[in-house]
Design a protein around this motif. Structure first.
Motif, PDB file in Angstrom:
ATOM      1  N   GLY A 110       6.318   0.311  -6.475  1.00  0.00           N
ATOM      2  CA  GLY A 110       6.398  -0.970  -7.182  1.00  0.00           C
ATOM      3  C   GLY A 110       7.224  -1.987  -6.423  1.00  0.00           C
ATOM      4  O   GLY A 110       6.847  -3.158  -6.318  1.00  0.00           O
ATOM      5  N   ILE A 111       8.373  -1.529  -5.868  1.00  0.00           N
ATOM      6  CA  ILE A 111       9.205  -2.448  -5.090  1.00  0.00           C
ATOM      7  C   ILE A 111       8.442  -2.944  -3.869  1.00  0.00           C
ATOM      8  O   ILE A 111       8.480  -4.134  -3.521  1.00  0.00           O
ATOM      9  CB  ILE A 111      10.516  -1.756  -4.676  1.00  0.00           C
ATOM     10  N   GLY A 112       7.721  -2.021  -3.235  1.00  0.00           N
ATOM     11  CA  GLY A 112       6.920  -2.431  -2.074  1.00  0.00           C
ATOM     12  C   GLY A 112       5.841  -3.427  -2.443  1.00  0.00           C
ATOM     13  O   GLY A 112       5.629  -4.419  -1.740  1.00  0.00           O
ATOM     14  N   LEU A 113       5.147  -3.163  -3.566  1.00  0.00           N
ATOM     15  CA  LEU A 113       4.089  -4.077  -3.997  1.00  0.00           C
ATOM     16  C   LEU A 113       4.649  -5.441  -4.382  1.00  0.00           C
ATOM     17  O   LEU A 113       4.085  -6.485  -4.017  1.00  0.00           O
ATOM     18  CB  LEU A 113       3.331  -3.472  -5.179  1.00  0.00           C
ATOM     19  N   LEU A 114       5.770  -5.445  -5.136  1.00  0.00           N
ATOM     20  CA  LEU A 114       6.367  -6.722  -5.543  1.00  0.00           C
ATOM     21  C   LEU A 114       6.873  -7.496  -4.333  1.00  0.00           C
ATOM     22  O   LEU A 114       6.757  -8.728  -4.274  1.00  0.00           O
ATOM     23  CB  LEU A 114       7.502  -6.472  -6.531  1.00  0.00           C
ATOM     24  N   SER A 115       7.440  -6.778  -3.363  1.00  0.00           N
ATOM     25  CA  SER A 115       7.887  -7.448  -2.134  1.00  0.00           C
ATOM     26  C   SER A 115       6.693  -8.043  -1.395  1.00  0.00           C
ATOM     27  O   SER A 115       6.748  -9.170  -0.890  1.00  0.00           O
ATOM     28  CB  SER A 115       8.633  -6.456  -1.238  1.00  0.00           C
ATOM     29  N   TRP A 167       1.074  -7.628 -13.954  1.00  0.00           N
ATOM     30  CA  TRP A 167      -0.099  -6.765 -13.818  1.00  0.00           C
ATOM     31  C   TRP A 167       0.216  -5.545 -12.957  1.00  0.00           C
ATOM     32  O   TRP A 167      -0.292  -4.441 -13.224  1.00  0.00           O
ATOM     33  CB  TRP A 167      -1.260  -7.546 -13.219  1.00  0.00           C
ATOM     34  N   THR A 168       1.031  -5.717 -11.933  1.00  0.00           N
ATOM     35  CA  THR A 168       1.395  -4.579 -11.086  1.00  0.00           C
ATOM     36  C   THR A 168       2.190  -3.543 -11.873  1.00  0.00           C
ATOM     37  O   THR A 168       1.917  -2.339 -11.814  1.00  0.00           O
ATOM     38  CB  THR A 168       2.220  -5.065  -9.886  1.00  0.00           C
ATOM     39  N   VAL A 169       3.186  -4.021 -12.621  1.00  0.00           N
ATOM     40  CA  VAL A 169       4.018  -3.095 -13.395  1.00  0.00           C
ATOM     41  C   VAL A 169       3.189  -2.407 -14.473  1.00  0.00           C
ATOM     42  O   VAL A 169       3.310  -1.188 -14.696  1.00  0.00           O
ATOM     43  CB  VAL A 169       5.219  -3.848 -14.013  1.00  0.00           C
ATOM     44  N   LEU A 170       2.318  -3.177 -15.160  1.00  0.00           N
ATOM     45  CA  LEU A 170       1.463  -2.563 -16.170  1.00  0.00           C
ATOM     46  C   LEU A 170       0.541  -1.512 -15.551  1.00  0.00           C
ATOM     47  O   LEU A 170       0.332  -0.427 -16.119  1.00  0.00           O
ATOM     48  CB  LEU A 170       0.637  -3.633 -16.880  1.00  0.00           C
ATOM     49  N   GLY A 171      -0.021  -1.836 -14.388  1.00  0.00           N
ATOM     50  CA  GLY A 171      -0.882  -0.879 -13.705  1.00  0.00           C
ATOM     51  C   GLY A 171      -0.140   0.391 -13.326  1.00  0.00           C
ATOM     52  O   GLY A 171      -0.661   1.504 -13.475  1.00  0.00           O
ATOM     53  N   LEU A 172       1.097   0.233 -12.840  1.00  0.00           N
ATOM     54  CA  LEU A 172       1.885   1.408 -12.480  1.00  0.00           C
ATOM     55  C   LEU A 172       2.241   2.234 -13.719  1.00  0.00           C
ATOM     56  O   LEU A 172       2.238   3.472 -13.671  1.00  0.00           O
ATOM     57  CB  LEU A 172       3.158   0.972 -11.747  1.00  0.00           C
ATOM     58  N   VAL A 173       2.575   1.550 -14.824  1.00  0.00           N
ATOM     59  CA  VAL A 173       2.918   2.282 -16.049  1.00  0.00           C
ATOM     60  C   VAL A 173       1.722   3.080 -16.551  1.00  0.00           C
ATOM     61  O   VAL A 173       1.822   4.282 -16.837  1.00  0.00           O
ATOM     62  CB  VAL A 173       3.408   1.308 -17.137  1.00  0.00           C
ATOM     63  N   VAL A 174       0.567   2.414 -16.650  1.00  0.00           N
ATOM     64  CA  VAL A 174      -0.636   3.110 -17.126  1.00  0.00           C
ATOM     65  C   VAL A 174      -1.007   4.241 -16.176  1.00  0.00           C
ATOM     66  O   VAL A 174      -1.316   5.368 -16.606  1.00  0.00           O
ATOM     67  CB  VAL A 174      -1.798   2.107 -17.278  1.00  0.00           C
ATOM     68  N   GLY A 175      -0.973   3.951 -14.870  1.00  0.00           N
ATOM     69  CA  GLY A 175      -1.282   4.993 -13.894  1.00  0.00           C
ATOM     70  C   GLY A 175      -0.315   6.154 -13.963  1.00  0.00           C
ATOM     71  O   GLY A 175      -0.716   7.321 -13.831  1.00  0.00           O
ATOM     72  N   GLY A 176       0.967   5.856 -14.190  1.00  0.00           N
ATOM     73  CA  GLY A 176       1.966   6.920 -14.295  1.00  0.00           C
ATOM     74  C   GLY A 176       1.710   7.828 -15.472  1.00  0.00           C
ATOM     75  O   GLY A 176       1.752   9.063 -15.350  1.00  0.00           O
ATOM     76  N   LEU A 202       8.098   9.170 -10.961  1.00  0.00           N
ATOM     77  CA  LEU A 202       8.845   7.963 -11.285  1.00  0.00           C
ATOM     78  C   LEU A 202       9.425   7.325 -10.034  1.00  0.00           C
ATOM     79  O   LEU A 202       9.247   6.127  -9.793  1.00  0.00           O
ATOM     80  CB  LEU A 202       9.959   8.304 -12.277  1.00  0.00           C
ATOM     81  N   TRP A 203      10.125   8.105  -9.232  1.00  0.00           N
ATOM     82  CA  TRP A 203      10.735   7.530  -8.030  1.00  0.00           C
ATOM     83  C   TRP A 203       9.680   7.054  -7.040  1.00  0.00           C
ATOM     84  O   TRP A 203       9.872   6.034  -6.362  1.00  0.00           O
ATOM     85  CB  TRP A 203      11.669   8.544  -7.383  1.00  0.00           C
TER      86      TRP A 203
END
Length: 473
Positions: free
Chosen positions: A201-206, A34-43, A194-195
């Motif tokens: 994303g890394i921060g959220l996943l961590s 869900w985090t990655v999908l949210g970041l992709v859609v938001g991006g 992107l960066w």
């Protein structure tokens, strides 16, 4: 950007998929997806909004220049249009700068289009025209294959050198800009986005990983506490648990206590049954012995067999009731030392020496009474057959097993006798007291605990028994 996000998803899936049977992995995987999908859609949304904003700003600049050019235009002789000096911009003076203007007469005029210095000797060809707000928006090709964004408008000017002042000439005023500037700004923004999203994303996943790990600590504590009970290090679940897990810990403690009560009640009933049966059997044996004869001898023999069977099955029932009880833990060394001391006193007249090798710090995963039953039978049997010495040792043979070895310096047994000696009620020598059930009882109790009993020749020259039992690490 899309390729990088897809690669991240594949990497996460490859790492998490093998462990989806884990609650921790499921929580992390669900949150990560869900985090990655949210970041992709938001991006994509942010990139689209930025592109629209940059394009609108670019169009506004083109429209501003067009309005300025129209305001600076004045009709000239021979149907020409001249621009007053206030419409000056260095962008339109530099050759192939990407900013151009063009004034083209329409209708039957034979005049050539007027162009900015930046166009040099080129003219702009318009395609895909769309009218919006009274002006025409379109795209076209410019010098050096530039992709141009074009805004144009039709304007009527009076012709100054005609007899009739009402004669007019239609002109098309056009301003164009290189749309590569828009694409460059959008590309630069997308790289930064992107960066930024990768770091986010890394921060959220961590954070998700840490949150799940910390959130599941009480469950790991519960698992460790249950393992301590199973291994005999504790009798109940100790410690404070969160409100969501505390009811489960309470129910488990209640179940453990109930299990212990059931086992204790069963052992009590078995003990009472043993006493109840032994008393009538003793009375029958006494009465039969008081009246010698063939019938009395038969009665005494059958009663003796009954007593052996009662002893055997009561020992098995008592051991079976204790096998599955949680928290059983017995130190081996004190049990063997107590048995050795008692047996040395019993056989003191024969001069039997019970020698104990140094016993490791071992703990048997079971009841003390069962260990006494097994070790006592083996050591007592060895003392009965030994000439002068019995050797006893205990050691750990693997991470979860211990071995008790009892040997003597007696006559020993042949291979054929070894195959028979463990059978229930089998006695090879009636001259030695006993029921013939000792080794059978030991083997049965050991099997109930998942252990084994093996027989062989001792290094002292006599009989040897090796008892393998579960140990507490």
């Amino acid at each position: 950007m899309g390729l990088a996000i897809a690669s991240t998803i594949r990497t996460l899936t490859a790492k998490i998929a093998p462990r989806l049977d884990s609650l921790q992995a499921r929580l992390i995987a669900a949150a990560a997806v869900w985090t990655v999908l949210g970041l992709v859609v938001g991006g994509f949304l942010l990139s689209g909004i930025f592109r629209s904003s940059v394009q609108s700003d670019f169009d506004a600049r083109l429209k501003f220049d067009l309005d300025g050019m129209i305001a600076a235009a004045e009709p000239g002789p021979a149907g020409q249009v001249s621009l007053r000096g206030r419409f000056t911009d260095p962008r339109f003076e530099r050759v192939y700068s990407g900013w151009y203007w063009q004034i083209a007469p329409e209708g039957k005029s034979k005049n050539e289009p007027q162009i900015s210095r930046s166009l040099w000797d080129h003219t702009i060809k318009v395609a895909d025209t769309v009218t919006r707000g009274g002006v025409q928006w379109s795209h076209g090709a410019g010098p050096e294959t530039q992709h141009l964004r074009i805004v144009s408008q039709h304007v009527e000017f009076p012709i100054s050198d005609t007899p009739s002042p009402t004669d007019t000439q239609s002109y098309r005023f056009l301003v164009a800009g290189d749309s590569t500037q828009v694409e460059n700004e959008v590309a630069q923004f997308n790289i930064t986005l992107l960066w930024s999203f990768v770091v986010l994303g890394i921060g959220l996943l961590s954070g998700i990983y840490i949150q799940v790990r910390v959130g599941l600590i009480p469950l790991r504590r519960l698992r460790i506490a249950l393992a301590r009970i199973r291994d005999g290090h504790a009798r109940k679940l100790d410690g404070k648990f969160p409100a969501e897990i505390a009811p489960l810990a309470t129910e488990l403690n209640a179940m453990i206590e109930h299990n212990a009560e059931v086992v204790a009640r069963a052992r009590t009933h078995v003990s009472n049954l043993a006493h109840f049966l032994k008393t009538p059997l003793s009375v029958i044996t006494s009465e039969a012995s008081a009246q010698p004869g063939p019938l009395a001898d038969s009665v005494v023999k059958q009663v003796s067999t009954m007593r052996r069977q009662v002893d055997h099955y009561l020992a098995r029932a008592r051991a079976a009731g204790a096998v599955n009880a949680l928290g059983n833990r017995t130190e081996v060394s004190p049990v063997i030392e107590d048995l050795a001391r008692v047996l040395s006193r019993i056989h003191v007249e024969r001069g039997i020496a019970v020698v104990l090798d140094p016993v490791d710090d071992l703990c048997f995963r079971g009841e003390r009474q069962d260990l006494e039953e097994m070790a006592g039978n083996l050591m007592d049997n060895a003392c009965k057959w030994a000439k002068s010495r019995v050797a006893v040792s205990a050691r750990r043979v693997s991470g979860a097993l211990l071995e008790i070895v009892v040997g003597d310096d007696g006559p020993g047994l042949s291979l054929e006798e070894l195959s028979r000696v463990g059978e229930r009620g089998e006695r090879l020598d009636e001259s030695v007291p006993g029921s013939g059930l000792g080794l059978a009882i030991v083997r049965d109790i050991a099997r109930l605990y998942g252990g084994s009993l093996s027989l062989g020749r001792s290094s002292l020259g006599g009989f040897e028994a090796r008892l393998t039992l579960p140990a507490i690490i």
